[in-house]
Scaffold this motif. Structure first.
Motif, PDB file in Angstrom:
ATOM      1  N   GLN A  85      59.468  92.756  42.369  1.00  0.00           N
ATOM      2  CA  GLN A  85      59.213  94.015  43.084  1.00  0.00           C
ATOM      3  C   GLN A  85      57.805  94.051  43.680  1.00  0.00           C
ATOM      4  O   GLN A  85      57.398  95.057  44.247  1.00  0.00           O
ATOM      5  N   GLY A  86      57.030  92.980  43.477  1.00  0.00           N
ATOM      6  CA  GLY A  86      55.762  92.882  44.209  1.00  0.00           C
ATOM      7  C   GLY A  86      54.488  92.891  43.381  1.00  0.00           C
ATOM      8  O   GLY A  86      53.401  92.898  43.939  1.00  0.00           O
ATOM      9  N   THR A  87      54.606  92.922  42.045  1.00  0.00           N
ATOM     10  CA  THR A  87      53.395  92.949  41.224  1.00  0.00           C
ATOM     11  C   THR A  87      53.055  91.541  40.737  1.00  0.00           C
ATOM     12  O   THR A  87      53.933  90.821  40.249  1.00  0.00           O
ATOM     13  N   THR A  88      51.796  91.178  40.883  1.00  0.00           N
ATOM     14  CA  THR A  88      51.313  89.894  40.388  1.00  0.00           C
ATOM     15  C   THR A  88      51.064  90.029  38.881  1.00  0.00           C
ATOM     16  O   THR A  88      50.585  91.067  38.422  1.00  0.00           O
ATOM     17  N   VAL A  89      51.418  88.983  38.127  1.00  0.00           N
ATOM     18  CA  VAL A  89      51.363  89.085  36.664  1.00  0.00           C
ATOM     19  C   VAL A  89      50.600  87.907  36.057  1.00  0.00           C
ATOM     20  O   VAL A  89      50.841  86.752  36.417  1.00  0.00           O
ATOM     21  N   LEU A  90      49.693  88.227  35.152  1.00  0.00           N
ATOM     22  CA  LEU A  90      49.080  87.200  34.300  1.00  0.00           C
ATOM     23  C   LEU A  90      49.495  87.516  32.878  1.00  0.00           C
ATOM     24  O   LEU A  90      49.232  88.598  32.364  1.00  0.00           O
ATOM     25  N   VAL A  91      50.184  86.557  32.251  1.00  0.00           N
ATOM     26  CA  VAL A  91      50.734  86.814  30.924  1.00  0.00           C
ATOM     27  C   VAL A  91      50.203  85.800  29.910  1.00  0.00           C
ATOM     28  O   VAL A  91      50.193  84.599  30.159  1.00  0.00           O
ATOM     29  N   VAL A  92      49.718  86.332  28.797  1.00  0.00           N
ATOM     30  CA  VAL A  92      49.260  85.503  27.691  1.00  0.00           C
ATOM     31  C   VAL A  92      50.384  85.446  26.678  1.00  0.00           C
ATOM     32  O   VAL A  92      50.954  86.489  26.347  1.00  0.00           O
ATOM     33  N   GLU A  93      50.747  84.259  26.218  1.00  0.00           N
ATOM     34  CA  GLU A  93      51.901  84.177  25.333  1.00  0.00           C
ATOM     35  C   GLU A  93      51.813  83.061  24.297  1.00  0.00           C
ATOM     36  O   GLU A  93      51.337  81.975  24.570  1.00  0.00           O
ATOM     37  N   GLN A  94      52.302  83.388  23.116  1.00  0.00           N
ATOM     38  CA  GLN A  94      52.502  82.356  22.084  1.00  0.00           C
ATOM     39  C   GLN A  94      53.871  81.717  22.296  1.00  0.00           C
ATOM     40  O   GLN A  94      54.091  80.576  21.926  1.00  0.00           O
ATOM     41  N   ASN A  95      54.789  82.497  22.855  1.00  0.00           N
ATOM     42  CA  ASN A  95      56.125  81.977  23.118  1.00  0.00           C
ATOM     43  C   ASN A  95      56.082  81.145  24.402  1.00  0.00           C
ATOM     44  O   ASN A  95      56.423  81.600  25.491  1.00  0.00           O
ATOM     45  N   ALA A  96      55.646  79.894  24.231  1.00  0.00           N
ATOM     46  CA  ALA A  96      55.387  79.042  25.389  1.00  0.00           C
ATOM     47  C   ALA A  96      56.671  78.733  26.156  1.00  0.00           C
ATOM     48  O   ALA A  96      56.662  78.647  27.389  1.00  0.00           O
ATOM     49  N   GLN A  97      57.748  78.586  25.442  1.00  0.00           N
ATOM     50  CA  GLN A  97      59.026  78.254  26.072  1.00  0.00           C
ATOM     51  C   GLN A  97      59.393  79.303  27.140  1.00  0.00           C
ATOM     52  O   GLN A  97      59.628  78.962  28.300  1.00  0.00           O
ATOM     53  N   GLN A  98      59.409  80.556  26.729  1.00  0.00           N
ATOM     54  CA  GLN A  98      59.750  81.627  27.660  1.00  0.00           C
ATOM     55  C   GLN A  98      58.713  81.734  28.778  1.00  0.00           C
ATOM     56  O   GLN A  98      59.052  81.817  29.947  1.00  0.00           O
ATOM     57  N   ALA A  99      57.443  81.732  28.376  1.00  0.00           N
ATOM     58  CA  ALA A  99      56.377  81.946  29.359  1.00  0.00           C
ATOM     59  C   ALA A  99      56.417  80.858  30.430  1.00  0.00           C
ATOM     60  O   ALA A  99      56.352  81.142  31.627  1.00  0.00           O
TER      61      ALA A  99
END
Ligand code: ATP
Length: 236
Positions: free
Chosen positions: A184-198
């Motif tokens: 929908q147009g939002t830029t995302v920076l995601v920190v994750e322990q779940n590396a597989q999904q991320a």
């Protein structure tokens, strides 16, 4: 380039938590930051949102050096964080929590629209609109935290461990929603322990180890990288 972290160091007292990291996020991307416990993922997020001052280097947003800009003014510029550990206001209702996410805004009609959008993304929250944040389940609190960040109408959405403490099915769901928010147009920076999904959701990703970026690439490349597999994906 929407966000540029340029050779940033950050200290907690004498402890150096970030050793000169460089990360960039282009407009329209989902970028993931993965790493073990204590690698400095949350610290990186705090540096971007302004909750913690950097020691050297620069953080630029839309080309402007925001390294010394106050945290609340970074929100106005369009950087909204869904905090680690959920961070919903326990005594406030779901609706009030969402309204808090828009506290810097004055465009009431657009705020109402965005609340409807959050309810479309998270129908569960609409059902619980009058319930106190503190009485929601863990998964629902996580949804509320993401919803609240969206209420700031961010240009850049910072998500710190959105899957933390969630059952596998909900993890899948929350990443589906992250993908949808991005589309929908939002830029995302995601920190994750779940590396597989991320990694499987991100356009690009960085691997952080003890305050250093040790690897970067497309999500797909890192997902198939033998060292990443061994260290973060539980595959020998
Ligand atoms: P996790 O996945 O466990 O949340 P992380 O990658 O987010 O880890 P950070 O929380 O950024 O890691 O921590 C990076 C390093 O900085 C760690 O060694 C941590 O002990 C240290 N640290 C974090 N916050 C503080 C603080 N307020 N005071 C002192 N040291 C801190």
């Amino acid at each position: 380039m929407l966000l540029e972290i340029d050779n940033v160091t950050l200290h907690y007292g004498r402890i150096k938590a970030l050793h000169g990291i460089s990360i960039h996020v282009n407009e329209g991307e989902v970028v993931a930051l993965i790493g073990a416990n204590g690698a400095g993922k949350s610290t990186t997020m705090r540096a971007i949102s302004g909750l913690r001052a950097i020691s050297s280097g620069a953080i630029r947003f839309q080309g402007e050096d925001i390294s010394k800009v106050r945290a609340d003014l970074r929100v106005v510029k369009g950087i909204c964080q869904s905090p680690e550990g959920r961070g919903v206001f326990p005594g406030m209702t779901v609706k009030e929590n969402l309204e808090m996410g828009a506290y810097m805004r004055r465009d009431n009609a657009a705020i109402a629209e965005d609340m409807e959008r959050v309810f479309t993304l998270f129908p569960r929250l609409k059902e619980r609109i009058k319930q106190a944040g503190g009485t929601l389940s863990g998964g629902e609190q996580q949804m509320l935290a993401v919803g609240r960040a969206l209420m700031g109408r961010p240009k850049l959405l910072l998500l710190d461990e959105p899957s933390m403490g969630l059952a596998p099915m909900l993890i899948q769901q929350i990443f589906n929603i992250i993908t949808e928010i991005n589309q929908q147009g939002t830029t995302v920076l995601v920190v994750e322990q779940n590396a597989q999904q991320a990694l499987s959701r991100a356009h690009r990703a960085y691997v952080l180890e003890t305050g250093n970026i040790v690897k970067e690439g497309s999500g797909a490349d890192l997902l198939h990288d033998p060292a990443v597999k061994a260290a973060y994906l539980g595959v020998a």
